[in-house]
Design an enzyme around this catalytic site. Sequence first.
Site, PDB file in Angstrom:
ATOM      1  N   ASP B  88      39.913  57.639  51.251  1.00  0.00           N
ATOM      2  CA  ASP B  88      40.172  56.980  49.959  1.00  0.00           C
ATOM      3  C   ASP B  88      38.841  56.613  49.316  1.00  0.00           C
ATOM      4  O   ASP B  88      37.811  56.525  49.993  1.00  0.00           O
ATOM      5  CB  ASP B  88      41.063  55.737  50.128  1.00  0.00           C
ATOM      6  N   GLU B 152      40.488  52.038  53.302  1.00  0.00           N
ATOM      7  CA  GLU B 152      39.251  51.294  53.578  1.00  0.00           C
ATOM      8  C   GLU B 152      38.785  50.520  52.354  1.00  0.00           C
ATOM      9  O   GLU B 152      38.359  49.371  52.451  1.00  0.00           O
ATOM     10  CB  GLU B 152      38.144  52.255  54.046  1.00  0.00           C
ATOM     11  N   GLU B 153      38.942  51.114  51.184  1.00  0.00           N
ATOM     12  CA  GLU B 153      38.447  50.468  49.961  1.00  0.00           C
ATOM     13  C   GLU B 153      39.353  49.333  49.488  1.00  0.00           C
ATOM     14  O   GLU B 153      39.033  48.642  48.514  1.00  0.00           O
ATOM     15  CB  GLU B 153      38.275  51.508  48.842  1.00  0.00           C
ATOM     16  N   HIS B 212      45.865  28.903  18.920  1.00  0.00           N
ATOM     17  CA  HIS B 212      44.907  29.066  17.830  1.00  0.00           C
ATOM     18  C   HIS B 212      43.733  28.125  18.127  1.00  0.00           C
ATOM     19  O   HIS B 212      43.922  26.915  18.268  1.00  0.00           O
ATOM     20  CB  HIS B 212      45.593  28.711  16.513  1.00  0.00           C
TER      21      HIS B 212
END
Lengths: 457, 457
Positions: B88, B152-153, B212
């Site tokens: 990955d 892994e990531e 606002h």
Amino acid sequence: MQVWKDYQAQHKDRFLNELLELLRIPSVSADSRHNEDTRRCAEAVKQRLVEAGSEKVEVCPTAGHPIVYGEKIIDPSLPTVLVYGHYDVQPPDPLDLWTSPPFEPVIKDGKIFARGACDDKGQFFMHVKAFETMMQTNTLPCNVKFMIEGEEEVGSNNLGIFLNDNKDRLKADVVLISDTSMISLDTPSIDTGLRGLAYMEVEVTGPNRDLHSGVYGGAVANPATILAKMIASLHDENNHVTIPGFYDGVQELSAAERENLNKAPFDEAEYKKDLGVDELWGEKGYTTIERTGIRPTLEVNGIWGGYTGEGAKTVLPSKAFAKISMRLVPNQDWVKISDLFKAHFEKIAPKSVKIKVTAHHGGSPYVTPTDHLAFKAASQAITATFGKEPIPVRGGGSIPIVALFEKVLGLKTVLMGFGLDSDNLHSPNEKYELANFYKGIETIPYFHKFFAEGSKK
Amino acid sequence: MQVWKDYQAQHKDRFLNELLELLRIPSVSADSRHNEDTRRCAEAVKQRLVEAGSEKVEVCPTAGHPIVYGEKIIDPSLPTVLVYGHYDVQPPDPLDLWTSPPFEPVIKDGKIFARGACDDKGQFFMHVKAFETMMQTNTLPCNVKFMIEGEEEVGSNNLGIFLNDNKDRLKADVVLISDTSMISLDTPSIDTGLRGLAYMEVEVTGPNRDLHSGVYGGAVANPATILAKMIASLHDENNHVTIPGFYDGVQELSAAERENLNKAPFDEAEYKKDLGVDELWGEKGYTTIERTGIRPTLEVNGIWGGYTGEGAKTVLPSKAFAKISMRLVPNQDWVKISDLFKAHFEKIAPKSVKIKVTAHHGGSPYVTPTDHLAFKAASQAITATFGKEPIPVRGGGSIPIVALFEKVLGLKTVLMGFGLDSDNLHSPNEKYELANFYKGIETIPYFHKFFAEGSKK
């Protein structure tokens, strides 16, 4: 007057349907992808003005979005009211928080839900329909000019040029605007002042590329962390703005004026409940009414940098950004304040990052004299239709062009707004109460009547 | 050995083309829109392992992305090397900063440009080709097992479960990983330690809707401002992390160890020039090598809130968010650190906002004993092909699963990385040097040779 009542009762539904048509056009001036829609909206406004009986109607090109002009001169010797409004709207995002699509207006519990319903399509359109009412009943008591622009939400950058180039065409005795709110239908009010605005964008650059936060983390300045520290330093522990010179020349009100201001009904418990917050926040030593009315403020309107997507990304970002705007009060000058911000922000930046500060736009604060003939006419008009005299209040918002009208055209402005603070301006699910819409159409002709009568004296 | 040299010279181009095919698959594990691609990538890895001569190859399903397993047992009495890698990759954004599309690999100046070129497709694939080399030349000196994962990531959330369920299948003598970098081809090095990781996401909620900034600005806490103040407070003036207990148990190195660590070649001017920064940043009292190697850090990986689009929007946002991760060193525990962060962040939040803190994932720090047989084998292998003994260094990144291997399988790990710090891991224009790719394929068989020989003694 009965003739107005009758005419409006008879055309009630058409008035509403015409507004809904306008609301279906996504005239988002800040987003260039909507340039065509914005142009289309200007043409629709022109069409409405023509149908209402206005003459010399024209879509006037500018360097940005066009300005729609129209007029009805019944007698040059009579006073002239210049009606200002804007057909552009705020971006609708975050879209996922809307309960119905922003540009597919729906009516629910007596409210119109759509982007621009109140700010400002719903409000300027009341003037078109009030004008139609007077035209159709042959009761127009004065000259009327319309100037509906398409860049109010992005700073009206081209309006000043247009005013300068059209001083004669725009000759009038007063400017009339409905782009603000009142306390409630039971407690009508008129804004006597508006805050100015200085809108900045900052860019903080650390390393020249996104880095692996493991390989470089701890050794290289993280622009998001630095930006956070810089923003954090812009307010002190009492929530005073720390920019040197920021408060120079700020008009301090007398104890009497402040007391008078705080007479406006305000229920803190209700206010907190409506916003879903447990505690209010603001400058030490001032009430909420003062914080939003007579004091200058600094707000982060947007912040972004690094990985903001789904999941986790161990990145040390190259850049971080923020949009920061300041609301100004008399007698702060927005250009000077923009310069002070830029100088300060560049000064407090550590050597480990590079800074870019851009001034988006701004406007000066404005105060309407309550003894002005037109202010009195507005007060009488509201008293006539609401059965109550309106309370003069200070509005927290900004309509930068009001100061411009005074500077370029030498005209005072009356802010006869019919919105409510709960209308979610600039937020998801913006709404406008049908009752306010119709009440405005009913009230406006009285303004023209009283203003014309008053001018005779 | 000559047979390896000859075989590799002969199949050089095919090795590269096979890698390019893998790089064309956008296996972004963090982004669910790429689930199909990630699955497809696992199948491609399986195919490569089979072709290389691996047996019992299987795409093993997990609760998340699958793990690809394969093995070659030539003799149960011989030592076994478990090769770990991941197919990955990190998300490619910001896309506009790539000079060529991240998933259309191009070769320029002897470099492969593509997401995953170095981290980790280019590196784990060297092991597949080194294994093929030994198989085709009948020189495989030990048993080899492959475990190539797809999460892994995003924190390897399902690997622990897989290890527990497959203890027998994964039996080995050491884990070999190429997912780190070396100083340079002229100055080879081996990571002896990795930092741990605790990755958090925070959400700060002010008002229940976007407001606002004119009507409410100055009276209601702005979550972006509050978040900035909270992030700013996480480092003191010496850039120490202020979370109570954060440094408890942090392993302090001896003066001798620090001196030894700082022997690694480091050119600050070159380092700053490469990153485009005028000044470095970091914890007072430590060198850059120490800040990125032996010291824990806290980094903002992403921050967002309010209006981040084109132009200006005067909004007071309802929410602001940040992704914040901490790199940990021995003996910090990532679960404890995550809890400390959460408790601290909730504690410092003012009553005017609501806070939500989520722990994304984490991993413990790890140190490889340099007297371990496998470490020596790696050192000998690099010496054999580089003609220089590698320098032992501390890596700043994290491979959380390394600690997991020790805990669950009782195995030490050797981090024989062939990347470079300049490979733009996790950044646009990630690259991998062809020279490093081929050098790795050349070196890895020697590791197996020396490890097998050493085990005999």
